[in-house]
Structure formats: structure tokens, C-alpha cells
Design a protein around this motif. Structure first.
Motif, PDB file in Angstrom:
ATOM      1  N   GLU A  70       0.849  -1.180   0.000  1.00 10.99           N
ATOM      2  CA  GLU A  70       0.000   0.000   0.000  1.00 10.99           C
ATOM      3  C   GLU A  70       0.886   1.231   0.000  1.00 10.99           C
ATOM      4  N   LEU A  71       0.306   2.334  -0.466  1.00 10.40           N
ATOM      5  CA  LEU A  71       1.004   3.609  -0.435  1.00 10.40           C
ATOM      6  C   LEU A  71      -0.032   4.712  -0.399  1.00 10.40           C
ATOM      7  N   SER A  72       0.409   5.873   0.035  1.00 11.49           N
ATOM      8  CA  SER A  72      -0.517   6.996   0.110  1.00 11.49           C
ATOM      9  C   SER A  72      -0.875   7.452  -1.296  1.00 11.49           C
ATOM     10  N   VAL A  73      -2.000   8.140  -1.404  1.00  6.63           N
ATOM     11  CA  VAL A  73      -2.386   8.710  -2.693  1.00  6.63           C
ATOM     12  C   VAL A  73      -1.283   9.660  -3.164  1.00  6.63           C
ATOM     13  N   ALA A  74      -0.702  10.436  -2.238  1.00  8.40           N
ATOM     14  CA  ALA A  74       0.376  11.363  -2.603  1.00  8.40           C
ATOM     15  C   ALA A  74       1.566  10.614  -3.201  1.00  8.40           C
ATOM     16  N   ASP A  75       1.937   9.465  -2.619  1.00 11.27           N
ATOM     17  CA  ASP A  75       3.046   8.678  -3.163  1.00 11.27           C
ATOM     18  C   ASP A  75       2.678   8.081  -4.521  1.00 11.27           C
ATOM     19  N   ALA A  76       1.422   7.676  -4.692  1.00  9.11           N
ATOM     20  CA  ALA A  76       0.975   7.167  -5.991  1.00  9.11           C
ATOM     21  C   ALA A  76       1.024   8.274  -7.041  1.00  9.11           C
ATOM     22  N   VAL A  77       0.597   9.469  -6.658  1.00 10.93           N
ATOM     23  CA  VAL A  77       0.638  10.611  -7.581  1.00 10.93           C
ATOM     24  C   VAL A  77       2.095  10.935  -7.935  1.00 10.93           C
ATOM     25  N   ASP A  78       3.013  10.793  -6.972  1.00 11.71           N
ATOM     26  CA  ASP A  78       4.436  10.987  -7.259  1.00 11.71           C
ATOM     27  C   ASP A  78       4.881  10.057  -8.386  1.00 11.71           C
ATOM     28  N   ARG A  79       4.427   8.817  -8.381  1.00 18.87           N
ATOM     29  CA  ARG A  79       4.760   7.862  -9.449  1.00 18.87           C
ATOM     30  C   ARG A  79       4.079   8.268 -10.753  1.00 18.87           C
ATOM     31  N   GLY A 111      -7.363   7.743   1.652  1.00 21.19           N
ATOM     32  CA  GLY A 111      -6.073   8.280   1.251  1.00 21.19           C
ATOM     33  C   GLY A 111      -4.984   7.243   1.039  1.00 21.19           C
ATOM     34  N   ILE A 112      -5.370   5.963   1.038  1.00 18.32           N
ATOM     35  CA  ILE A 112      -4.415   4.869   0.841  1.00 18.32           C
ATOM     36  C   ILE A 112      -4.782   4.128  -0.439  1.00 18.32           C
ATOM     37  N   ILE A 113      -3.759   3.765  -1.189  1.00 19.26           N
ATOM     38  CA  ILE A 113      -3.941   2.977  -2.410  1.00 19.26           C
ATOM     39  C   ILE A 113      -3.296   1.619  -2.187  1.00 19.26           C
ATOM     40  N   ARG A 114      -4.036   0.585  -2.563  1.00 15.77           N
ATOM     41  CA  ARG A 114      -3.523  -0.778  -2.478  1.00 15.77           C
ATOM     42  C   ARG A 114      -3.559  -1.395  -3.878  1.00 15.77           C
ATOM     43  N   PRO A 115      -2.371  -1.609  -4.487  1.00 24.23           N
ATOM     44  CA  PRO A 115      -2.342  -2.261  -5.794  1.00 24.23           C
ATOM     45  C   PRO A 115      -2.913  -3.681  -5.703  1.00 24.23           C
TER      46      PRO A 115
END
Length: 118
Positions: free
Chosen positions: A20-29, A58-62
Motif C-alpha cells: 500500500e502507499l498513500s495517494v500522494a506517493d501514488a501521484v508521485d509515481r 487516502g491509501i492505495i492498495r495495488p
């Protein structure tokens, strides 16, 4: 980067090595593909609709991840490049080969960060 930015970003999200990662970290990618806010929203919405990610609080789980193979999908090219993630000047660029198009160049540490290896 070549190819459709939405499809390239979806493949990147599918290949993340994070539980999992934060939405902010996903947006960074995602910003390694596009910095356009409407396209970023479209990527996140499409990823959720296709079952590539789950979003909650606010959490994304691939979901159903397929990892980037550094042996077969990462290509190094010599030249003068600028890293798509940090902007550093590079003499060796690392590119990820997705079905939808190539993404890069990245430096040796940024490619690991983008894919979730570090």
C-alpha cells in the motif's frame, strides 16, 4: 515517454511493489508519466474501475500486481538525459518497457523508487 499516458501509468500502477502507499506517493509515481491534474484523476479513476488499485482513506492498495522485471523490462541507454522523477542530469538513462509504451529516462536510484524496489 511514448504511448498513451493513461495506459502507461496504469501499467506502472499495476507493477508497483508496494502493499500500500498513500495517494500522494501514488501521484508521485504518476507524475513520471504526466503532471496534468485531469489526466492524473483519470488515471486513478480508471485504475480503480479496472481493479488495478483499491482506494480508501487516502491509501492505495495495488491489486493483482505484476512486477517490473529489471532483467527484461528495464533498458539502459547512453546519452544525455534528464531524470523524469528528480530532474538530475544523466549519462545513462533507465527506461521501463511496458506494452503501452516506454517510460523514462530515470537514474539508477529513481527507477528503483518509481517501481517500489526502494
Amino acid at each position: 515517454m511514448d504511448g498513451d499516458p493513461v495506459e502507461v501509468a496504469l501499467e506502472l500502477l499495476r507493477a508497483l511493489e508496494h502493499e500500500e502507499l498513500s495517494v500522494a506517493d501514488a501521484v508521485d509515481r504518476i507524475e513520471t508519466v504526466t503532471t496534468h491534474p485531469a489526466t492524473t484523476r483519470e488515471i486513478l479513476d480508471t485504475a480503480e474501475k479496472r481493479g488495478i488499485i483499491e482506494r480508501e482513506d487516502g491509501i492505495i492498495r495495488p491489486q493483482g500486481r505484476t512486477y517490473v522485471s529489471f532483467e527484461s523490462q528495464v533498458v539502459q541507454k547512453e546519452g544525455e538525459f534528464e531524470c523524469r522523477r528528480c530532474g538530475a542530469g544523466l549519462s545513462t538513462g533507465h527506461f521501463i518497457r511496458f506494452d503501452a509504451g516506454d517510460l523514462g529516462p530515470f537514474g539508477s536510484s529513481c527507477i528503483r523508487k518509481v517501481t517500489g524496489r526502494d
